[in-house]
Write an enzyme that holds these catalytic residues in place. Sequence first.
Site, short mmCIF file in Angstrom:
data_model
loop_
_atom_site.label_atom_id
_atom_site.label_comp_id
_atom_site.label_asym_id
_atom_site.label_seq_id
_atom_site.Cartn_x
_atom_site.Cartn_y
_atom_site.Cartn_z
N GLU A 121 62.43 51.22 21.98
CA GLU A 121 61.65 50.40 22.91
C GLU A 121 61.07 51.28 24.02
O GLU A 121 61.80 51.93 24.77
CB GLU A 121 62.50 49.29 23.53
CG GLU A 121 61.65 48.48 24.50
CD GLU A 121 62.27 47.19 24.97
OE1 GLU A 121 63.38 46.84 24.56
OE2 GLU A 121 61.59 46.51 25.78
N HIS A 146 67.98 51.64 29.93
CA HIS A 146 67.28 50.36 29.96
C HIS A 146 66.65 50.03 31.31
O HIS A 146 65.46 49.79 31.42
CB HIS A 146 68.23 49.22 29.56
CG HIS A 146 67.58 47.87 29.65
ND1 HIS A 146 67.58 47.12 30.81
CD2 HIS A 146 66.89 47.15 28.74
CE1 HIS A 146 66.92 46.00 30.61
NE2 HIS A 146 66.50 45.98 29.35
N LYS A 162 59.95 51.59 27.47
CA LYS A 162 60.35 50.75 28.60
C LYS A 162 59.59 51.06 29.88
O LYS A 162 59.61 50.24 30.81
CB LYS A 162 61.86 50.93 28.83
CG LYS A 162 62.54 49.74 29.43
CD LYS A 162 62.53 48.55 28.50
CE LYS A 162 63.23 47.36 29.06
NZ LYS A 162 63.12 46.19 28.17
N HIS A 200 71.64 46.21 19.64
CA HIS A 200 70.88 46.19 20.89
C HIS A 200 71.49 47.16 21.90
O HIS A 200 72.67 47.03 22.24
CB HIS A 200 70.90 44.75 21.43
CG HIS A 200 70.13 44.52 22.68
ND1 HIS A 200 70.71 44.01 23.82
CD2 HIS A 200 68.82 44.73 22.98
CE1 HIS A 200 69.78 43.89 24.76
NE2 HIS A 200 68.64 44.32 24.27
N ARG A 201 70.72 48.14 22.32
CA ARG A 201 71.18 49.22 23.21
C ARG A 201 72.37 49.97 22.59
O ARG A 201 73.23 50.48 23.31
CB ARG A 201 71.52 48.69 24.60
CG ARG A 201 70.40 47.85 25.22
CD ARG A 201 70.71 47.33 26.61
NE ARG A 201 69.77 46.28 26.98
CZ ARG A 201 69.85 45.54 28.08
NH1 ARG A 201 70.81 45.79 28.96
NH2 ARG A 201 68.98 44.59 28.34
N ASP A 215 73.83 42.33 20.60
CA ASP A 215 74.89 43.13 21.25
C ASP A 215 76.13 43.19 20.36
O ASP A 215 76.99 44.04 20.54
CB ASP A 215 75.27 42.50 22.60
CG ASP A 215 74.18 42.64 23.64
OD1 ASP A 215 73.34 43.56 23.50
OD2 ASP A 215 74.17 41.84 24.59
N ASP A 230 66.26 52.11 24.62
CA ASP A 230 65.15 52.01 25.58
C ASP A 230 64.83 53.40 26.10
O ASP A 230 65.74 54.14 26.48
CB ASP A 230 65.56 51.11 26.74
CG ASP A 230 66.00 49.74 26.26
OD1 ASP A 230 65.14 48.93 25.90
OD2 ASP A 230 67.23 49.49 26.22
N GLU A 281 68.85 49.94 18.40
CA GLU A 281 67.81 49.72 19.41
C GLU A 281 68.16 50.55 20.64
O GLU A 281 69.34 50.64 21.04
CB GLU A 281 67.73 48.23 19.78
CG GLU A 281 66.47 47.85 20.56
CD GLU A 281 66.64 47.79 22.07
OE1 GLU A 281 65.63 47.64 22.77
OE2 GLU A 281 67.78 47.91 22.55
O1 G3P Z 1 64.54 42.55 21.29
C1 G3P Z 1 64.04 43.47 22.20
C2 G3P Z 1 64.87 43.70 23.40
O2 G3P Z 1 65.40 44.99 23.36
C3 G3P Z 1 64.08 43.59 24.63
O3 G3P Z 1 64.88 43.34 25.70
O4 G3P Z 1 65.29 43.96 27.99
O5 G3P Z 1 67.06 44.24 26.32
O6 G3P Z 1 65.14 45.78 26.33
P1 G3P Z 1 65.62 44.39 26.61
MG MG Z 2 65.35 47.09 24.70
#
Ligand code: G3P
Ligand code: MG
Length: 252
Positions: A119, A60, A121, A18-19, A238, A47, A45
Amino acid sequence: MLEVLAARRDGHPLISAHRGGAAYAPENTMAAFRNGAAIGADLLELDVQLTADGRMVVIHDHSLDRTTNGHGPVHAQTLAQLRELDAGSWFGPSFAGERLPTLDEVAAWAAGRVRLNIEIKSGPDTLGDLPEQVVATCRRYGIVQETLVISFDHVAIRRVKEAEPGLAGAINFTARLADPLGAARAAHANILNMSAGFISRELCELAHGAGLGVQCFMDNPERAVVLADMGVDFMDSDHPDVVRAAVRGRPR
Ligand code: G3P
Ligand code: MG
């Protein structure tokens, strides 16, 4: 079947950093993505948003304040202005000088190395041609088949799928939908990406029966094993190394 969905076939969910793996490095920087790949994440992942001059930048928040030394909205500055910012010092002095990456920079590096979970955003008011630019970048670097595009903006996902049906698309939602399969159909999506609390074995069976995958954010390894057993196909974390080790260690 799209490659990124077929990759689930060995019985284990795929784990996204994540990120880039926000626990270990400044989120959405090349330092984070290099680390995410090094610790074995199945996907990275990230954004993406549009700049004032219509270019794609990886960050993000809609504001620059938390993760850079800049201030104000991302979409109010040009890419050249945004590239001057320090996106690493807030996390730790050893990351000083990390820049906000462009999507092309990440895609060029990731191609042939690790899959991306992109993603979209930008909100509806700042979306512009971002869905079509994301498609163009995935084609430019030959990563259509192994990339997942996700968004809370389901219209953005529909536009991605209309432009390139070969990309896997996920609709994100944090409210419980009365008709998740209908929402996926409306966006031409392949995956339901929701809060983990909405997920049950029945929901996974319903989704799989309709040819859809199931995705959620999960940072708790014990809970991740339970969700994997229910049939969850993708998890964002994370701590992707911790969650991946937990779900790979469970019996199939
Ligand atoms: O699982 C998707 C997630 O990336 C969405 O949340 O706000 O961290 O981009 P966020
Ligand atoms: Mg995201």
